[in-house]
Scaffold this motif. Structure first.
Motif, PDB file in Angstrom:
ATOM      1  N   UNK A 180      38.357  40.130  39.612  1.00 29.97           N
ATOM      2  CA  UNK A 180      39.594  39.370  39.423  1.00 29.97           C
ATOM      3  C   UNK A 180      40.349  39.855  38.186  1.00 29.97           C
ATOM      4  N   UNK A 181      39.612  40.082  37.102  1.00 31.13           N
ATOM      5  CA  UNK A 181      40.248  40.473  35.843  1.00 31.13           C
ATOM      6  C   UNK A 181      40.779  41.895  35.853  1.00 31.13           C
ATOM      7  N   UNK A 182      40.040  42.819  36.489  1.00 31.87           N
ATOM      8  CA  UNK A 182      40.463  44.223  36.501  1.00 31.87           C
ATOM      9  C   UNK A 182      41.295  44.572  37.724  1.00 31.87           C
ATOM     10  N   UNK A 183      41.403  43.626  38.676  1.00 32.03           N
ATOM     11  CA  UNK A 183      42.146  43.857  39.927  1.00 32.03           C
ATOM     12  C   UNK A 183      41.615  45.078  40.666  1.00 32.03           C
ATOM     13  N   UNK A 184      40.302  45.264  40.630  1.00 35.14           N
ATOM     14  CA  UNK A 184      39.689  46.399  41.315  1.00 35.14           C
ATOM     15  C   UNK A 184      38.319  45.990  41.834  1.00 35.14           C
ATOM     16  N   UNK A 185      38.120  46.097  43.149  1.00 32.62           N
ATOM     17  CA  UNK A 185      36.805  45.783  43.708  1.00 32.62           C
ATOM     18  C   UNK A 185      35.822  46.928  43.500  1.00 32.62           C
ATOM     19  N   UNK A 186      36.331  48.126  43.223  1.00 31.88           N
ATOM     20  CA  UNK A 186      35.443  49.267  42.987  1.00 31.88           C
ATOM     21  C   UNK A 186      34.605  49.082  41.729  1.00 31.88           C
ATOM     22  N   UNK A 187      35.133  48.338  40.769  1.00 34.43           N
ATOM     23  CA  UNK A 187      34.400  48.173  39.511  1.00 34.43           C
ATOM     24  C   UNK A 187      33.091  47.420  39.703  1.00 34.43           C
ATOM     25  N   UNK A 188      32.976  46.656  40.787  1.00 32.78           N
ATOM     26  CA  UNK A 188      31.773  45.846  40.982  1.00 32.78           C
ATOM     27  C   UNK A 188      30.940  46.302  42.171  1.00 32.78           C
ATOM     28  N   UNK A 189      31.347  47.398  42.843  1.00 32.69           N
ATOM     29  CA  UNK A 189      30.569  47.842  43.997  1.00 32.69           C
ATOM     30  C   UNK A 189      29.107  48.123  43.655  1.00 32.69           C
ATOM     31  N   UNK A 196      29.802  36.600  38.204  1.00 26.86           N
ATOM     32  CA  UNK A 196      30.169  37.602  37.199  1.00 26.86           C
ATOM     33  C   UNK A 196      30.973  38.736  37.822  1.00 26.86           C
ATOM     34  N   UNK A 197      30.499  39.213  38.971  1.00 25.55           N
ATOM     35  CA  UNK A 197      31.171  40.327  39.633  1.00 25.55           C
ATOM     36  C   UNK A 197      32.550  39.918  40.146  1.00 25.55           C
ATOM     37  N   UNK A 198      32.654  38.728  40.705  1.00 22.41           N
ATOM     38  CA  UNK A 198      33.943  38.264  41.224  1.00 22.41           C
ATOM     39  C   UNK A 198      34.955  38.089  40.098  1.00 22.41           C
ATOM     40  N   UNK A 199      34.507  37.568  38.974  1.00 20.63           N
ATOM     41  CA  UNK A 199      35.416  37.379  37.836  1.00 20.63           C
ATOM     42  C   UNK A 199      35.850  38.723  37.270  1.00 20.63           C
ATOM     43  N   UNK A 200      34.935  39.693  37.253  1.00 16.70           N
ATOM     44  CA  UNK A 200      35.286  41.031  36.774  1.00 16.70           C
ATOM     45  C   UNK A 200      36.293  41.691  37.716  1.00 16.70           C
TER      46      UNK A 200
END
Length: 462
Positions: free
Chosen positions: A276-285, A270-274
């Motif tokens: 990927x979709x938002x092009x931001x790793x901060x969104x899933x930290x 879920x986090x990796x797909x999110x």
């Protein structure tokens, strides 16, 4: 009577209602379709993605502060925390250098820019200036100095993770020095603040599908799919190199910890797909911190290694920069010697460390590399303007997985990993529980951690 089997529509509806992965996947596909069919709507949907990123960024700094302070206090040993940091930096340097070298080797073998015969004088160099907003990468001394806060409030207001880490380490050290008897209310208050922050993250994550939809509509509508045809060889090479690097990273993870990277990808899909979709790793930290903690990594290791990796361990960016540099040289007909390619590695090893948080940092790093070589026209960097956004997904996912592998590896070296729990978690034998709903056992609050702090004599730092 045998129990009735739900109809297919009901099963699909149940999955969409309960699975974040399914929701984000559907939003991703729908965003691509809408962006392709109605590109004029790209700007209208952009705020959905941008708003979600802003909400997540709001909680990152306080969350990192809370996790690090609690981790130091529970570990009860500041020297161990220093060892974790040192081992993390060594891992980051080895991993990012390996990514640079693999990228250079692949670019030499497959030559993605060969035969383009681009005249650099016809490229719009001012477009790179617009992309970077006239900024520049900090020097090594500036980068180190900027990591030290000049204002406690400013570190949080600017979302400067390195400055927040320094403040958190100082606060954790002060808690150990004073002992629990002198400040009995502080640690419980920080733990409660941490629980509140995780609850907020849970609320915001419900908006993830909307964010992915808006981001994909904007990406496809603004840049179109034609760029894939124009830069197909470069895109394919960068993604293939990233895949190879992740395979090697998976082998390293298996050798060091006995864990499977593929199972971790499934665990964090879920986090990796999110990301990927938002092009931001901060969104899933925040969610990654939860999942790593529940997968057996100790709080202090997660709190220090993961945020530090966001500034020091840019594996995906290293691959892109090394391949991109050779692509530009090949496109304008410049044949780089072995010595010049070694210079590329050395320059990128330095410039990549100051990239995090700098607008247009990839172009600044590429421009700095071109200037150091002296044989690639500065305007040639504009060749990558059309493809840069497509590369974001590769960079984000590679950076994120690289940082998570570092957490497991460093935790194992420091004895801060419950390997048995990690294996059970990745095998699905233990279910992930949202932190705001998790019992104390899942949230990793061992009684001995508090006891060690309570017995810590005042005036002593261990």
């Amino acid at each position: 009577m045998p129990p009735s089997v739900p109809s297919l529509p009901r099963r699909v509806a149940h999955i969409l209602r309960t699975s974040l992965f399914a929701q984000v996947a559907c939003a991703l596909v729908l965003g691509i379709v809408v962006g392709r069919l109605w590109p004029d709507t790209a700007t209208a949907f952009q705020p959905l993605g941008d708003g979600f990123v802003r909400l997540i960024k709001t909680v990152i700094a306080p969350l990192v502060f809370c996790v690090v302070v609690v981790g130091i206090a529970k570990a009860g040993n500041l020297k161990a925390f220093g060892r974790i940091g040192l081992k993390a930096l060594i891992w980051f340097e080895v991993a990012s250098t390996a990514a640079l070298l693999i990228g250079l080797i692949a670019a030499n073998v497959f030559a993605p820019g060969a035969g383009m015969n681009v005249d650099p004088s016809k490229l719009d160099a001012s477009a790179v200036e617009d992309q970077t907003a006239g900024g520049s990468l900090p020097s090594t001394s500036e980068f180190i100095l900027h990591s030290l806060p000049d204002s406690a409030v400013g570190a949080f207001a600017e979302n400067s993770l390195l400055q927040v880490l320094v403040l958190a380490c100082l606060t954790g050290a002060a808690l150990l020095h004073l002992g629990h008897t002198k400040v009995p209310a502080i640690l419980p208050a920080i733990e409660q603040a941490q629980e509140i922050i995780f609850a907020i993250v849970g609320f915001v994550m419900k908006l993830a599908p909307l964010a992915v939809f808006g981001a994909m509509v904007h990406l496809v509508g603004e840049y179109g799919l034609g760029v894939i045809e124009t830069y197909g060889k470069l895109i394919a090479l960068c993604y293939a190199v990233a895949a190879l690097f992740l395979v090697l990273l998976g082998v390293a993870l298996k050798l060091v910890t006995g864990l499977s990277l593929w199972k971790f990808v499934r665990y964090t899909r879920e986090e990796l797909l999110l990301a990927l979709g938002t092009a931001s790793s901060e969104t899933v930290m925040p969610r990654m911190m939860q999942k790593l903690r529940q997968a057996g990594a100790r709080d202090d290791a997660v709190g220090l290694v993961l945020p530090t990796g966001y500034s020091f361990n840019l594996d995906g960016a290293s691959i892109y920069l090394s391949v991109g540099t050779l692509f530009i040289a090949q496109a304008v007909g410049v044949d780089l010697s072995l010595g010049q390619q070694i210079t590329v590695v050395l320059v990128l090893m330095l410039t990549s460390k100051g990239m995090a948080g700098v607008p247009g940092s990839a172009f600044l790093a590429l421009s700095a590399t071109a200037s150091a070589l002296g044989v690639i026209p500065a305007g040639a960097v504009a060749l990558l303007l059309g493809v840069d956004r497509i590369m974001d997904s590769m960079r984000v996912v590679t950076n994120l997985l690289g940082n998570c592998v570092a957490v497991f590896a460093v935790s194992r070296w420091e004895g801060a990993l419950d390997a048995e729990r990690a294996k059970k978690m990745l095998d699905g034998e233990i279910a992930f529980v949202e932190e705001d709903e998790a019992p104390a056992a899942v949230a990793q609050e061992p009684a001995e951690g508090r006891a060690s702090l309570a017995k810590e004599p005042a005036g002593e730092v261990r």
